[in-house]
Design a protein around this motif. Structure first.
Motif, PDB file in Angstrom:
ATOM      1  N   LYS A 195      -2.670   8.434  -0.419  1.00 52.65           N
ATOM      2  CA  LYS A 195      -4.106   8.266  -0.211  1.00 52.65           C
ATOM      3  C   LYS A 195      -4.719   9.585   0.247  1.00 52.65           C
ATOM      4  CE  LYS A 195      -7.380   5.780   2.747  1.00 52.65           C
ATOM      5  NZ  LYS A 195      -7.505   4.856   3.886  1.00 52.65           N
TER       6      LYS A 195
ATOM      7  N   ILE B  88      -4.719   7.340  -4.515  1.00 53.98           N
ATOM      8  CA  ILE B  88      -5.940   6.659  -4.081  1.00 53.98           C
ATOM      9  C   ILE B  88      -6.813   7.746  -3.468  1.00 53.98           C
ATOM     10  CG2 ILE B  88      -6.946   4.834  -2.662  1.00 53.98           C
ATOM     11  CD1 ILE B  88      -3.210   4.823  -3.201  1.00 53.98           C
TER      12      ILE B  88
ATOM     13  N   ILE C 274      -8.346   5.247  -8.274  1.00 53.51           N
ATOM     14  CA  ILE C 274      -7.019   4.676  -8.043  1.00 53.51           C
ATOM     15  C   ILE C 274      -6.222   4.727  -9.340  1.00 53.51           C
ATOM     16  CG2 ILE C 274      -5.719   2.633  -7.306  1.00 53.51           C
ATOM     17  CD1 ILE C 274      -8.250   1.710  -5.823  1.00 53.51           C
TER      18      ILE C 274
ATOM     19  N   ILE D  47     -15.631   1.965  -7.729  1.00 51.84           N
ATOM     20  CA  ILE D  47     -14.175   1.937  -7.604  1.00 51.84           C
ATOM     21  C   ILE D  47     -13.596   1.884  -9.012  1.00 51.84           C
ATOM     22  CG2 ILE D  47     -12.174   0.702  -6.696  1.00 51.84           C
ATOM     23  CD1 ILE D  47     -15.653   0.005  -5.304  1.00 51.84           C
TER      24      ILE D  47
ATOM     25  N   ILE E  50     -10.711   9.063  -2.304  1.00 53.63           N
ATOM     26  CA  ILE E  50     -12.100   8.711  -1.981  1.00 53.63           C
ATOM     27  C   ILE E  50     -12.940   9.981  -1.925  1.00 53.63           C
ATOM     28  CG2 ILE E  50     -13.656   7.653  -0.302  1.00 53.63           C
ATOM     29  CD1 ILE E  50     -11.321   5.983   0.703  1.00 53.63           C
TER      30      ILE E  50
ATOM     31  N   PHE F 186      -7.200   3.046   7.798  1.00 54.54           N
ATOM     32  CA  PHE F 186      -8.493   2.837   7.136  1.00 54.54           C
ATOM     33  C   PHE F 186      -9.654   3.489   7.889  1.00 54.54           C
ATOM     34  CE2 PHE F 186      -5.907  -1.156   7.235  1.00 54.54           C
ATOM     35  CZ  PHE F 186      -5.201  -0.889   6.079  1.00 54.54           C
TER      36      PHE F 186
ATOM     37  N   GLU G  43      -4.928  -2.032  -2.828  1.00 55.92           N
ATOM     38  CA  GLU G  43      -5.521  -0.688  -2.719  1.00 55.92           C
ATOM     39  C   GLU G  43      -7.025  -0.739  -2.970  1.00 55.92           C
ATOM     40  OE1 GLU G  43      -3.867   1.514  -1.427  1.00 55.92           O
ATOM     41  OE2 GLU G  43      -1.829   1.718  -2.190  1.00 55.92           O
TER      42      GLU G  43
ATOM     43  N   ARG H  51       0.824  -1.198   0.000  1.00 56.09           N
ATOM     44  CA  ARG H  51       0.000   0.000   0.000  1.00 56.09           C
ATOM     45  C   ARG H  51       0.866   1.259   0.000  1.00 56.09           C
ATOM     46  NH1 ARG H  51      -2.028   1.085   4.275  1.00 56.09           N
ATOM     47  NH2 ARG H  51      -1.197  -0.525   5.652  1.00 56.09           N
TER      48      ARG H  51
ATOM     49  N   SER I 276     -12.194   1.352   3.889  1.00 58.01           N
ATOM     50  CA  SER I 276     -12.233   2.730   4.397  1.00 58.01           C
ATOM     51  C   SER I 276     -13.632   3.323   4.245  1.00 58.01           C
ATOM     52  CB  SER I 276     -11.204   3.596   3.661  1.00 58.01           C
ATOM     53  OG  SER I 276      -9.878   3.153   3.908  1.00 58.01           O
TER      54      SER I 276
ATOM     55  N   ILE J  27     -14.255   5.956  -5.691  1.00 60.71           N
ATOM     56  CA  ILE J  27     -12.865   5.719  -5.308  1.00 60.71           C
ATOM     57  C   ILE J  27     -12.045   5.710  -6.587  1.00 60.71           C
ATOM     58  CG2 ILE J  27     -11.215   4.116  -4.266  1.00 60.71           C
ATOM     59  CD1 ILE J  27     -13.617   3.003  -2.637  1.00 60.71           C
TER      60      ILE J  27
ATOM     61  N   SER K 118      -9.470   0.366   0.158  1.00 62.16           N
ATOM     62  CA  SER K 118     -10.232   1.597  -0.019  1.00 62.16           C
ATOM     63  C   SER K 118     -11.720   1.353   0.213  1.00 62.16           C
ATOM     64  CB  SER K 118      -9.991   2.187  -1.409  1.00 62.16           C
ATOM     65  OG  SER K 118     -10.358   1.281  -2.431  1.00 62.16           O
TER      66      SER K 118
END
Length: 532
Positions: free
Chosen positions: A63, A178, A189, A157, A180, A400, A197, A58, A204, A187, A201
């Protein structure tokens, strides 16, 4: 839960209109795509093996959470939850969509996060790589044909590893990102091929959404005994959640992420993401046998001719992984929903080698150690970590947790009290000395201690007081030599043990200063040894 925002709906429509979108392919179809596109190779186990380039773990520094009118006063902003402007997000969002539209084909999976139908989140995962879509299909909860007819994704995502951000233009820290957006339920990425990831995510997101419905999201594995007794295993990556919860005498509920509602426990995922380093059939038979056709081996080295995995080879990283559906484990609970837990195990990999291998916690000690979340970052889990490092990760999962730690801690404390849960701290790290001097705790000993805790054998046994950490250590445990239970007895030099133990105790106290607002009883439940 809320339906779809305008941005998500537009994405949904754009994806459906594109001729290059391959939707909801089966596992065999995705495996064929992976091989056809040369994204990976087929191994002797039937699993697909793929590599992730320079990102083998990660990227927490890459992020972000979009700071807007929805999240501004709710998210616990800081180095973990880094803010990014909404307009910067949309610029990247548009670039990523244009990038994906230029591809001959992209892939979409539709399913759910959350095994309990009352609380599940409908999701779709759109990926540039076929193997990432296979990963998503194995990790999340798969929708039936009937469910797909009316499936309305509430979160999307998007993974585009070949799109590299320009930090000077795109407002990121590197080529990887990453991001959000809770407002737009997306999300985003890019720049990294590490499949974890995608998984983390989504976790999270669940950590943000579930507390709104009075559900505690937890970074833990869970299993259930033949008598219906449920156990939770908290811990960061590499501390043994997956290994210890895969017990032939207990049914697996899930290996990493769960919700605790008023009705009990439910798995957030539909698969497992097990570390493969030094995996063997002898030590971890359930995980070893679970790696079958359709599974994904990530950064595992193989023999080029026989295509057999070499789980001891760390040429690429020590963070080698296997992703497989939970159904590949023989002894599972299906659906992955159970009652309230009777036992909670906090797992820590103590690189100092001074914490007891097992100790029973009071409620106040449980809250102290939950908030502390002490463990060691293990090599390969994050970029730049090449050897274990002592670290404190709040609630055993701070990377997270979008909300303030107190939100999760209070919920756990209330549930421990309400349901009379027994809590144990288990050290799966080092004994006889620190990392580099001592040795890793014997897995067979840890299993015996955990079994004794789950069966209630440690609830009435005599306890020894740890003079530095204030922990209650059982004087005996079936299957474990008595000297192993008391850490200083495993060190050749007791003075060096005391020095290291006091050093760690001071780190506990220093870390806990940020929780000055919690009740005094919890603040005083830490190590007995304190700064002068």
């Amino acid at each position: 839960m809320v339906f779809m925002t305008i941005a998500n709906k537009l994405l949904h429509e754009r994806a459906l209109e594109q001729k290059n979108v391959q939707s909801d392919l089966s596992v065999p179809q995705l495996v064929e795509k992976v091989l056809e596109r040369q994204e990976g190779v087929l191994t002797s186990t039937g699993a697909v093996k793929a590599t992730t380039g320079k990102y083998t773990g990660r990227s927490p520094k890459d992020k972000f959470i979009v700071k807007d009118d929805i999240s501004a006063n709710k998210v616990d902003w800081g180095t973990t939850n880094q803010p990014i402007d909404e307009d910067v997000f949309f610029q990247l969002y548009d670039k990523v969509l244009n990038h994906l539209q230029s591809k001959e084909e992209i892939f979409r999976f539709r399913g759910f996060a959350g095994a309990d139908p009352k609380y599940r989140l409908p999701i779709q995962v759109i990926t540039e790589f076929a193997w990432h879509n296979l990963f998503a299909r194995q990790m999340f909860i798969r929708a039936t044909d009937e469910e797909l007819v009316n499936h309305k994704s509430e979160f999307t995502i998007i993974s585009a590893p070949h799109f590299k951000a320009n930090p000077r233009v795109d407002g990121t820290h590197s080529e990887a990102f990453i991001i959000i957006s809770f407002k737009h339920k997306i999300i985003l990425i890019g720049g990294t091929e590490y499949a974890g990831e995608i998984k983390k995510s989504v976790f999270s997101v669940m950590n943000y959404l579930l507390p709104e419905t009075n559900i505690l999201p937890m970074h833990c594995s869970a299993n259930v005994g033949m008598e219906g007794d449920v156990a939770l295993f908290f811990g960061l990556s590499g501390t043994g959640k997956t290994t210890l919860s895969a017990d032939t005498n207990r049914r697996l509920i899930g290996d990493d992420e769960h919700g605790w509602s008023q009705n009990g426990i439910f798995n957030i995922e539909g698969g497992c993401y097990a570390k493969c380093i030094h995996l063997s059939e002898e030590k971890e038979p359930q995980i070893y046998k679970a790696i079958q056709f359709g599974s994904v081996l990530e950064n595992v080295m193989i023999d080029e001719d026989a295509r057999t995995p070499n789980y001891d080879d760390t040429s690429l990283t020590e963070n080698t992984r296997a992703a497989y559906p939970i159904e590949n484990i023989d002894n599972i609970l299906k659906p992955s929903v159970a009652g309230h837990p009777q036992t909670i195990i906090f797992l820590t990999a103590d690189a100092f080698g001074v914490l007891p291998p097992i100790s029973k916690l009071t409620k106040e000690q449980a809250m102290y150690h939950f908030l502390s979340g002490y463990t060691s970052k293990l090599a390969g889990t994050e970029r730049g970590v090449t050897a274990p490092e002592a670290t404190f990760s709040t609630c055993f999962g701070s990377p997270f947790l979008p909300l303030p730690a107190a939100t999760y801690a209070k919920m756990l404390g209330d549930k421990i009290e309400q349901y009379g849960v027994n809590v144990f701290l288990v050290n799966t790290g080092w004994t006889g000395g620190p990392f580099g001097v001592g040795r890793r705790m014997e897995l067979s000993h840890t299993r015996s201690m955990v079994q004794a805790a789950l069966e209630g054998e440690l609830n009435s046994t005599d306890m020894v007081n740890d003079p530095i950490f204030g922990l209650k250590i059982p004087s005996q445990c079936p299957g474990v030599p008595s000297h192993v239970l008391v850490p200083q007895r495993t060190w050749s030099d007791e003075a060096k043990y005391e020095e290291k133990a006091k050093q760690l105790a001071l780190q506990f106290h220093e870390n806990f200063k940020k929780f000055h607002h919690v009740p005094q009883a919890i603040q005083e439940a830490g190590p007995v040894y304190k700064p002068e």
